[in-house]
Design an enzyme around this catalytic site. Structure first.
Site, PDB file in Angstrom:
ATOM      1  N   HIS A  93       1.671   4.649  -2.787  1.00  0.00           N
ATOM      2  CA  HIS A  93       1.824   6.104  -2.688  1.00  0.00           C
ATOM      3  C   HIS A  93       3.168   6.545  -3.259  1.00  0.00           C
ATOM      4  O   HIS A  93       3.251   7.563  -3.958  1.00  0.00           O
ATOM      5  CB  HIS A  93       1.729   6.556  -1.227  1.00  0.00           C
ATOM      6  N   HIS A 104       0.828  -1.201   0.000  1.00  0.00           N
ATOM      7  CA  HIS A 104       0.000   0.000   0.000  1.00  0.00           C
ATOM      8  C   HIS A 104       0.864   1.254   0.000  1.00  0.00           C
ATOM      9  O   HIS A 104       0.639   2.184  -0.798  1.00  0.00           O
ATOM     10  CB  HIS A 104      -0.911  -0.030   1.235  1.00  0.00           C
ATOM     11  N   GLU A 105       1.863   1.309   0.871  1.00  0.00           N
ATOM     12  CA  GLU A 105       2.689   2.506   0.977  1.00  0.00           C
ATOM     13  C   GLU A 105       3.537   2.720  -0.279  1.00  0.00           C
ATOM     14  O   GLU A 105       3.737   3.858  -0.714  1.00  0.00           O
ATOM     15  CB  GLU A 105       3.590   2.427   2.207  1.00  0.00           C
TER      16      GLU A 105
END
Length: 305
Positions: free
Chosen positions: A219, A215-216
């Site tokens: 980004h 998920h990170e």
């Protein structure tokens, strides 16, 4: 949604950050109950409609389209410097074994398999520093010093740091990341910081299958949350056509939930890596997300994908 006072303070801190283009705020995830057990993901990032509009305008002006996918250009490998920061040499002190680091890279590559991007572990560093381990978060001097000391490579290199987030308002965070457009103004800050218990076989159930890094990194390569901006057709959305509008993040592991933006087409992408469901329920990126982040990393990170 009810936020505790610590995270209200975090939100206020974030809103005070400069909105200069192309900078976007860090993405911050996770919250603990009063007893200390991890109960939910929570994002403290506030990207206002005005800030998002400015960032997207900058992207549209600078955008370099990724090349067409071809056999000789698939996949592109991103080198990873993995920094284990620990209080001591015990697993409980954050000194995770190399097997967990290797498993995390395997999960990352599995999750990004169909996007045209893969990750190659270049190096694992190990640092005993209890101050960094406990006090690093997006707005502390410890985070700045840690990254200035340990970070390696340029905009094309992924630096990952594992810490505990055990102190202050950051207690309970799962992780945070910088965006590709941040690098020009803050190159030393670039990278992803995660809680060490989120690594595969870590102690932060149900977030211990390695999906926090997936998920990170989303980004880090330029993706918003699927629920960015809610249902507003003018200012909302994640700038990806094939992720339907979503009003609020997903919690837990539902098989289905009522559409939160019924006036817009499509059901909520509740199993997307950029939503907030439990690790076991995160299943993929869309082709549109992959296309967007390939353009992002070619534009801002100089990665020829």
């Amino acid at each position: 949604m009810r936020l505790n006072t610590a995270f209200l303070a975090l939100a206020l801190a974030i809103t005070s950050v400069s909105a200069a283009v192309p900078h976007l705020d860090h993405a911050v995830h996770g919250v603990r109950s009063a007893s200390g057990s991890l109960v939910d993901r929570l994002c403290g990032t506030i990207i206002t409609p005005e800030k998002k509009a400015a960032a997207e305008k900058d992207f549209s002006l600078k955008r370099v389209l990724a090349t067409a996918v071809a056999a000789n250009n698939w996949p592109v490998y991103i080198n990873v410097h993995f920094h284990v920061v620990a209080a001591n040499t015990s697993i409980e002190g954050g000194y995770v074994p190399q097997s967990q680091v290797d498993s995390q890279i395997e999960i990352l590559n599995k999750d990004y398999k169909n996007t045209g991007v893969q990750f190659r572990l270049d190096n694992t560093s190990r640092t005993i520093n209890a101050d960094w381990f406990e006090n690093v978060n997006p707005y502390t001097s410890e985070a700045t010093l840690m990254k200035e000391t340990l970070r390696r490579g340029g905009p094309e290199t992924l630096n990952v740091y594992t810490v505990s987030f055990d102190n202050g308002y950051a207690a309970g965070l799962l992780g945070y990341a910088t965006f590709p457009s941040d690098y020009e103004d803050e190159p030393k800050d670039d990278g992803v910081v995660i809680q060490y218990g989120t690594l595969p076989s870590g102690n932060l159930y149900p977030y211990n299958l390695g999906r926090t890094l997936t998920h990170e990194v989303g980004h880090w390569v330029g993706l918003y949350h699927t629920f960015q901006g809610g249902c507003d057709p003018e200012t909302g959305g994640d700038e990806v056509a094939d992720t339907p509008a979503q009003a609020v993040p997903t919690r837990g592991c539902p098989t289905f939930r009522p559409d939160t933006c019924p006036e817009q087409p499509g059901f909520d992408p509740i199993h997307n890596y950029m939503d907030y469901s439990d690790d076991v329920c995160m299943r993929g990126f869309t082709p549109g997300q992959a296309a967007r982040f390939r353009d992002q990393i070619r534009t801002y990170r100089g990665i020829n994908v």
